[in-house]
Design a protein around this motif. Structure first.
Motif, mmCIF file in Angstrom:
data_model
loop_
_atom_site.group_PDB
_atom_site.id
_atom_site.type_symbol
_atom_site.label_atom_id
_atom_site.label_comp_id
_atom_site.label_asym_id
_atom_site.label_seq_id
_atom_site.Cartn_x
_atom_site.Cartn_y
_atom_site.Cartn_z
ATOM 1 N N HIS A 34 24.941 13.613 -42.665
ATOM 2 C CA HIS A 34 25.032 14.776 -43.553
ATOM 3 C C HIS A 34 25.990 14.496 -44.711
ATOM 4 N N GLU A 35 27.119 13.885 -44.441
ATOM 5 C CA GLU A 35 28.088 13.545 -45.497
ATOM 6 C C GLU A 35 27.467 12.583 -46.512
ATOM 7 N N LEU A 36 26.769 11.561 -46.016
ATOM 8 C CA LEU A 36 26.115 10.617 -46.929
ATOM 9 C C LEU A 36 25.075 11.327 -47.791
ATOM 10 N N ALA A 37 24.273 12.181 -47.174
ATOM 11 C CA ALA A 37 23.228 12.888 -47.914
ATOM 12 C C ALA A 37 23.822 13.858 -48.928
ATOM 13 N N THR A 38 24.855 14.578 -48.546
ATOM 14 C CA THR A 38 25.500 15.518 -49.466
ATOM 15 C C THR A 38 26.091 14.795 -50.662
ATOM 16 N N ASN A 39 26.751 13.674 -50.421
ATOM 17 C CA ASN A 39 27.321 12.897 -51.531
ATOM 18 C C ASN A 39 26.234 12.312 -52.419
ATOM 19 N N ALA A 40 25.134 11.876 -51.821
ATOM 20 C CA ALA A 40 24.016 11.364 -52.623
ATOM 21 C C ALA A 40 23.424 12.469 -53.488
ATOM 22 N N LEU A 41 23.401 13.683 -52.958
ATOM 23 C CA LEU A 41 22.865 14.824 -53.700
ATOM 24 C C LEU A 41 23.794 15.245 -54.834
ATOM 25 N N LYS A 42 25.100 15.139 -54.621
ATOM 26 C CA LYS A 42 26.063 15.547 -55.644
ATOM 27 C C LYS A 42 26.319 14.467 -56.688
ATOM 28 N N TYR A 43 26.417 13.193 -56.248
ATOM 29 C CA TYR A 43 26.885 12.135 -57.143
ATOM 30 C C TYR A 43 25.979 10.921 -57.238
ATOM 31 N N GLY A 44 25.157 10.698 -56.239
ATOM 32 C CA GLY A 44 24.472 9.420 -56.115
ATOM 33 C C GLY A 44 22.989 9.458 -56.376
ATOM 34 N N ALA A 45 22.250 8.811 -55.492
ATOM 35 C CA ALA A 45 20.823 8.561 -55.689
ATOM 36 C C ALA A 45 19.989 9.826 -55.800
ATOM 37 N N LEU A 46 20.417 10.917 -55.192
ATOM 38 C CA LEU A 46 19.641 12.146 -55.259
ATOM 39 C C LEU A 46 20.086 13.052 -56.413
ATOM 40 N N ALA A 47 21.111 12.639 -57.133
ATOM 41 C CA ALA A 47 21.602 13.405 -58.285
ATOM 42 C C ALA A 47 21.107 12.824 -59.598
ATOM 43 N N GLN A 48 20.582 11.619 -59.570
ATOM 44 C CA GLN A 48 20.173 10.929 -60.787
ATOM 45 C C GLN A 48 18.685 10.603 -60.702
ATOM 46 N N PRO A 49 17.901 11.104 -61.660
ATOM 47 C CA PRO A 49 16.443 10.990 -61.548
ATOM 48 C C PRO A 49 15.891 9.568 -61.499
ATOM 49 N N GLN A 50 16.596 8.594 -62.032
ATOM 50 C CA GLN A 50 16.102 7.214 -62.034
ATOM 51 C C GLN A 50 16.447 6.481 -60.739
ATOM 52 N N ALA A 51 17.290 7.069 -59.909
ATOM 53 C CA ALA A 51 17.786 6.390 -58.706
ATOM 54 C C ALA A 51 16.888 6.683 -57.510
ATOM 55 N N ARG A 52 17.082 5.876 -56.464
ATOM 56 C CA ARG A 52 16.335 6.083 -55.225
ATOM 57 C C ARG A 52 17.222 5.753 -54.028
ATOM 58 N N LEU A 53 16.803 6.246 -52.893
ATOM 59 C CA LEU A 53 17.546 6.073 -51.651
ATOM 60 C C LEU A 53 16.629 5.448 -50.617
ATOM 61 N N GLU A 54 17.138 4.442 -49.944
ATOM 62 C CA GLU A 54 16.391 3.757 -48.887
ATOM 63 C C GLU A 54 17.220 3.834 -47.602
ATOM 64 N N ILE A 55 16.623 4.396 -46.559
ATOM 65 C CA ILE A 55 17.278 4.488 -45.257
ATOM 66 C C ILE A 55 16.404 3.748 -44.252
ATOM 67 N N ARG A 56 16.978 2.743 -43.625
ATOM 68 C CA ARG A 56 16.259 1.958 -42.610
ATOM 69 C C ARG A 56 17.092 1.940 -41.334
ATOM 70 N N TRP A 57 16.411 1.880 -40.216
ATOM 71 C CA TRP A 57 17.105 1.777 -38.942
ATOM 72 C C TRP A 57 16.256 0.991 -37.951
ATOM 73 N N HIS A 58 16.961 0.391 -37.017
ATOM 74 C CA HIS A 58 16.296 -0.303 -35.921
ATOM 75 C C HIS A 58 17.265 -0.378 -34.743
ATOM 76 N N VAL A 59 16.718 -0.629 -33.588
ATOM 77 C CA VAL A 59 17.528 -0.775 -32.385
ATOM 78 C C VAL A 59 17.556 -2.244 -32.013
ATOM 79 N N GLU A 60 18.739 -2.729 -31.746
ATOM 80 C CA GLU A 60 18.918 -4.128 -31.327
ATOM 81 C C GLU A 60 19.297 -4.146 -29.853
#
Length: 120
Positions: A34-60
Motif C-alpha cells: 500500500h505504501e509503495l502504491a500510494t507513493n507511486a500515485l502521488k509522486y511516481g509511475a502512477l502520477a506521471q502519464p509517460q511512466a509505467r509500473l511493473e510488479i513481478r513476483w515468484h516463489v523460490e
C-alpha cells in the motif's frame, strides 16, 4: 491497484496466483505494498502519464529443508525523478517499513533504490 485508480493500463503485474501467506505476514506485507502504491500515485509511475509500473513476483523453493521465499519486484519506469540534490535525504514511512520493519518482523531481505527513472 484498482482501488487506487492508478491508470491500470500503465501497470503490468505478473506472477503466480493464489500464493498462501501466513496470517501473521499479511498485514505488514499489505501495508508495504500500500505504501509503495500510494507513493507511486502521488509522486511516481502512477502520477506521471509517460511512466509505467511493473510488479513481478515468484516463489523460490531453496531446498527441501528450507521454507519457500516470496520474491516481489516493484519497478517504476519512465518517472521524471528530481535531481540528486532535491531527493529526500531521510526515509519516509514507506521506505522505513520496507527497509526496517519487513526484515525485523518477517525476516525479509529487502532493497529500496531510487533509480534514474523510478523506484526499484
Amino acid at each position: 491497484m484498482a482501488a487506487l485508480d492508478g491508470g491500470a493500463s500503465r501497470v503490468s503485474m505478473n506472477g503466480p496466483a493464489a500464493i498462501a501467506l501466513r496470517s501473521s505476514t499479511v498485514q505488514i506485507f499489505a501495508l508495504a505494498l500500500h505504501e509503495l502504491a500510494t507513493n507511486a500515485l502521488k509522486y511516481g509511475a502512477l502520477a506521471q502519464p509517460q511512466a509505467r509500473l511493473e510488479i513481478r513476483w515468484h516463489v523460490e523453493y531453496p531446498g527441501p529443508e528450507d521454507s519457500p521465499w516470496l520474491h516481489v519486484d516493484w519497478r517504476e519506469h519512465g518517472v521524471r525523478m528530481p535531481s540528486r540534490d532535491a531527493l529526500p535525504q531521510g526515509g519516509g514511512s514507506g521506505r522505513e517499513l520496507i527497509e526496517r520493519a519487513l526484515p525485523y518482523q518477517l525476516g525479509a531481505r529487502t532493497t529500496y533504490v531510487m533509480e534514474a527513472d523510478g523506484i526499484h
